[in-house]
Design an enzyme around this catalytic site. Sequence first.
Site, PDB file in Angstrom:
ATOM      1  N   GLU A 244     -12.406  -0.664   0.493  1.00 38.21           N
ATOM      2  CA  GLU A 244     -11.949  -1.253  -0.774  1.00 38.21           C
ATOM      3  C   GLU A 244     -11.932  -2.782  -0.677  1.00 38.21           C
ATOM      4  O   GLU A 244     -12.317  -3.464  -1.619  1.00 38.21           O
ATOM      5  CB  GLU A 244     -10.548  -0.743  -1.143  1.00 38.21           C
ATOM      6  CG  GLU A 244     -10.444   0.764  -1.367  1.00 38.21           C
ATOM      7  CD  GLU A 244     -11.142   1.267  -2.630  1.00 38.21           C
ATOM      8  OE1 GLU A 244     -11.794   0.472  -3.334  1.00 38.21           O
ATOM      9  OE2 GLU A 244     -11.034   2.469  -2.901  1.00 38.21           O
TER      10      GLU A 244
ATOM     11  N   GLU B 226     -13.706   4.367  -9.911  1.00 29.40           N
ATOM     12  CA  GLU B 226     -15.014   4.168  -9.278  1.00 29.40           C
ATOM     13  C   GLU B 226     -16.144   4.675 -10.165  1.00 29.40           C
ATOM     14  O   GLU B 226     -17.245   4.127 -10.143  1.00 29.40           O
ATOM     15  CB  GLU B 226     -15.082   4.845  -7.906  1.00 29.40           C
ATOM     16  CG  GLU B 226     -14.117   4.308  -6.860  1.00 29.40           C
ATOM     17  CD  GLU B 226     -14.256   2.818  -6.569  1.00 29.40           C
ATOM     18  OE1 GLU B 226     -15.288   2.222  -6.909  1.00 29.40           O
ATOM     19  OE2 GLU B 226     -13.307   2.249  -5.999  1.00 29.40           O
TER      20      GLU B 226
ATOM     21  N   HIS C  83      -6.624  -0.542  -5.541  1.00 28.21           N
ATOM     22  CA  HIS C  83      -7.027   0.448  -4.539  1.00 28.21           C
ATOM     23  C   HIS C  83      -6.571   0.012  -3.142  1.00 28.21           C
ATOM     24  O   HIS C  83      -6.100   0.822  -2.351  1.00 28.21           O
ATOM     25  CB  HIS C  83      -8.550   0.654  -4.555  1.00 28.21           C
ATOM     26  CG  HIS C  83      -9.060   1.137  -5.882  1.00 28.21           C
ATOM     27  ND1 HIS C  83     -10.385   1.250  -6.190  1.00 28.21           N
ATOM     28  CD2 HIS C  83      -8.394   1.543  -6.987  1.00 28.21           C
ATOM     29  CE1 HIS C  83     -10.515   1.699  -7.428  1.00 28.21           C
ATOM     30  NE2 HIS C  83      -9.322   1.870  -7.945  1.00 28.21           N
TER      31      HIS C  83
ATOM     32  N   TYR D  60       0.506   1.347   0.239  1.00 27.54           N
ATOM     33  CA  TYR D  60       1.569   2.249  -0.218  1.00 27.54           C
ATOM     34  C   TYR D  60       1.568   3.558   0.584  1.00 27.54           C
ATOM     35  O   TYR D  60       2.625   4.048   0.990  1.00 27.54           O
ATOM     36  CB  TYR D  60       1.360   2.518  -1.711  1.00 27.54           C
ATOM     37  CG  TYR D  60       2.379   3.388  -2.391  1.00 27.54           C
ATOM     38  CD1 TYR D  60       3.716   2.990  -2.517  1.00 27.54           C
ATOM     39  CD2 TYR D  60       1.997   4.618  -2.939  1.00 27.54           C
ATOM     40  CE1 TYR D  60       4.643   3.795  -3.165  1.00 27.54           C
ATOM     41  CE2 TYR D  60       2.923   5.424  -3.590  1.00 27.54           C
ATOM     42  CZ  TYR D  60       4.242   5.017  -3.701  1.00 27.54           C
ATOM     43  OH  TYR D  60       5.146   5.819  -4.355  1.00 27.54           O
TER      44      TYR D  60
HETATM   45 MN    MN Z   1     -14.959   0.123  -6.859  1.00 27.90          MN
HETATM   46 FE    FE Z   2     -12.377   0.816  -5.267  1.00 26.05          FE
END
Ligand code: MN
Ligand code: FE
Length: 335
Positions: free
Chosen positions: A78, A216, A112, A118
Amino acid sequence: METAEKKILNCATTDPNKILPMKYKWARKHYQSGVANNWTPDEVNMQKDVETWKSTSVLSDDERRLIMWNMGFFSTAESLTANNLVLTIYKHITNPECRQYLLRQAYEEAVHTDTFIYCCDTLGLDPDDVYTMYDRVPSIKHKDEFVVNMTKSLSDPNFSTNGTENIQRFVHDLVGFYVIMEGIFFYAGFVMMLSFLRQNKMVGVGEQFQFILRDESVHLAFGTDLINTIVEENPEIWTEQFKTTITENIKHGVELESAYAHDCLPTGILGLNADTIDEYLKYVADRRLERINLEKVYGAENPFPWMSEIIDLRKEKNFFETRVTEYKNAGSLKW
Ligand code: MN
Ligand code: FE
């Protein structure tokens, strides 16, 4: 300036601050889809997951490793995506409506990244374990290296999109990031993590992955519209040789993702095995190829039709209200 003069690349007459009148309506549409899907990880309750993770009797060792590996891949992937977006793609895409979308996407990549912070915090995962996996697990390392290597031109500070060859390099790299990274490398992981959700195990983590998957799918839709528009505006780049190169890259991406799936699933668990995931990856790759106007290569069937249902289910603004309504309806039915 007339909107007809707006072009995605090399448009010196485009004022990046003048978004109206808008030419590329698809960029606007994807921006709105992103906003309609808004979510943050802390909206998802992790209590049940914490209990499941602490218990020694619910998850098998294979299931635990599979969760950890997906955390490991996604947590760093990410960031890689976010960095690439703001440091390289944004620079070359000066069209204001596309940049508006890129800003939205960058925010979603931050969400993300926050999701894995988290998850580490709530489940008490060791960050040194999660965030070094891209270096320690070969099949994860190979995916990351492949994306970094095939998107080298974008990170060269002297790179410009002038001329046929450079536009080809740029489109080549966009395919690497949008089609292969976001459109193929995430998908074995999505199937695995959503299978937990379907089996009612680790439902919080599963729900987080479900939200990421929906985001996504919009990133991919934007990326492929962007690629198709650049090709439309610069048809000279779309030679047979270039099309073959792109197709071969996508096939190589499928092989690396398949190797990752086999590593994660040495034995069948969760009603999954690596061969079925292979079939799914080939099905997904065919859809990606067709989306950028290339011939499909596998002719595979979709072994997981439930994945499409999850992608199509939008969160929408009244997500929590809808849930309350659903509970109410369930109650009134019993009544
Ligand atoms: Mn993405
Ligand atoms: Fe992503």
